[in-house]
Design a protein around this motif. Structure first.
Motif, PDB file in Angstrom:
ATOM      1  N   ASP A  38      26.817  35.299  40.690  1.00 36.76           N
ATOM      2  CA  ASP A  38      26.971  35.093  42.129  1.00 36.76           C
ATOM      3  C   ASP A  38      26.600  36.396  42.812  1.00 36.76           C
ATOM      4  O   ASP A  38      26.308  37.392  42.153  1.00 36.76           O
ATOM      5  N   LEU A  79      35.737  28.464  42.894  1.00 37.09           N
ATOM      6  CA  LEU A  79      35.813  29.919  42.831  1.00 37.09           C
ATOM      7  C   LEU A  79      36.473  30.295  41.515  1.00 37.09           C
ATOM      8  O   LEU A  79      37.444  29.664  41.100  1.00 37.09           O
ATOM      9  N   GLN A  84      34.563  36.427  44.346  1.00 37.49           N
ATOM     10  CA  GLN A  84      34.196  35.199  45.066  1.00 37.49           C
ATOM     11  C   GLN A  84      35.233  34.867  46.139  1.00 37.49           C
ATOM     12  O   GLN A  84      34.879  34.447  47.239  1.00 37.49           O
ATOM     13  N   TYR A  85      36.505  35.049  45.798  1.00 35.65           N
ATOM     14  CA  TYR A  85      37.564  34.810  46.789  1.00 35.65           C
ATOM     15  C   TYR A  85      37.398  35.774  47.963  1.00 35.65           C
ATOM     16  O   TYR A  85      37.471  35.376  49.118  1.00 35.65           O
ATOM     17  N   LYS A  87      34.778  37.333  49.128  1.00 37.60           N
ATOM     18  CA  LYS A  87      33.634  37.087  50.015  1.00 37.60           C
ATOM     19  C   LYS A  87      33.827  35.827  50.853  1.00 37.60           C
ATOM     20  O   LYS A  87      33.119  35.629  51.832  1.00 37.60           O
ATOM     21  N   ASN A  88      34.789  34.997  50.497  1.00 39.70           N
ATOM     22  CA  ASN A  88      35.020  33.749  51.231  1.00 39.70           C
ATOM     23  C   ASN A  88      36.233  33.790  52.152  1.00 39.70           C
ATOM     24  O   ASN A  88      36.621  32.752  52.696  1.00 39.70           O
ATOM     25  N   ASN A  91      36.694  31.510  55.369  1.00 42.01           N
ATOM     26  CA  ASN A  91      36.010  30.222  55.213  1.00 42.01           C
ATOM     27  C   ASN A  91      37.007  29.097  54.945  1.00 42.01           C
ATOM     28  O   ASN A  91      38.065  29.317  54.355  1.00 42.01           O
ATOM     29  N   MET A  93      38.412  26.034  52.974  1.00 43.84           N
ATOM     30  CA  MET A  93      38.423  25.715  51.551  1.00 43.84           C
ATOM     31  C   MET A  93      39.275  24.476  51.290  1.00 43.84           C
ATOM     32  O   MET A  93      40.118  24.116  52.107  1.00 43.84           O
ATOM     33  N   TYR A 158      34.644  25.201  48.535  1.00 45.83           N
ATOM     34  CA  TYR A 158      34.315  25.174  49.955  1.00 45.83           C
ATOM     35  C   TYR A 158      34.689  23.822  50.539  1.00 45.83           C
ATOM     36  O   TYR A 158      34.537  22.788  49.889  1.00 45.83           O
TER      37      TYR A 158
END
Length: 162
Positions: A38, A79, A84-85, A87-88, A91, A93, A158
């Motif tokens: 990723d 994730l 990853q968490y 960068k999100n 957002n 989820m 997401y």
């Protein structure tokens, strides 16, 4: 048999200096290698090809006899690692918990619960819940923060609204 430690080292070295990172590495008993990466921005096919070529430089296909697949974590993939968490955060989820709950909300924060394991993540999901205030005629929506752990969830993905 493929040396997983050497392969992990090779991948990590190849990704050094980029915004790419290793999400998952699987090696089957039949030497089928699956590398999932990723990025903090985007992962394009050229980056996957470059990583494939680097792995093939170190692990000769004729000597090792393996099958290799290098790909990116998809938009609908759960994730898996702290990065990853992180960068999100912000957002929307969907979280499926091990006890069967399905939570929709905004990822508010994420932190490591074990510095030696990038998969051990504690995170906060802000969800909207209906609350009936005493004396009010109608319920109102109120933000509620729910503390969760990656180990207590089946998946965190997401919230795609199509």
């Amino acid at each position: 048999m493929i040396d997983k430690e050497l392969l992990t080292h090779t991948i990590t070295q190849a990704l050094e200096g980029t915004d790419l990172y290793l999400v998952e590495l699987r090696i089957s008993a039949g030497n089928e290698i699956n590398v999932e990466i990723d990025s903090d921005s985007t992962v394009d096919i050229d980056k996957c090809v470059a990583l494939t070529r680097r792995i093939e430089e170190v692990f000769d296909r004729d000597t090792e006899d393996y099958e290799l697949e290098v790909g990116s974590a998809g938009l609908t993939s759960p994730l898996k690692v702290l990065r990853q968490y992180e960068k999100n955060i912000g957002n929307e989820m969907v979280v499926l918990t091990r006890d069967g709950r399905k939570l929709h909300g905004v990822l508010s924060s994420a932190r490591s619960s074990d510095p030696t394991d990038p998969r051990a993540v504690d995170f906060t999901l802000t969800v909207q819940t209906k609350v009936k205030e005493p004396g009010a005629k109608r319920p109102v929506m109120r933000a509620e923060e729910i503390e969760l752990t990656s180990g207590g969830c089946k998946s965190v993905v997401y919230d795609l609204k199509f």
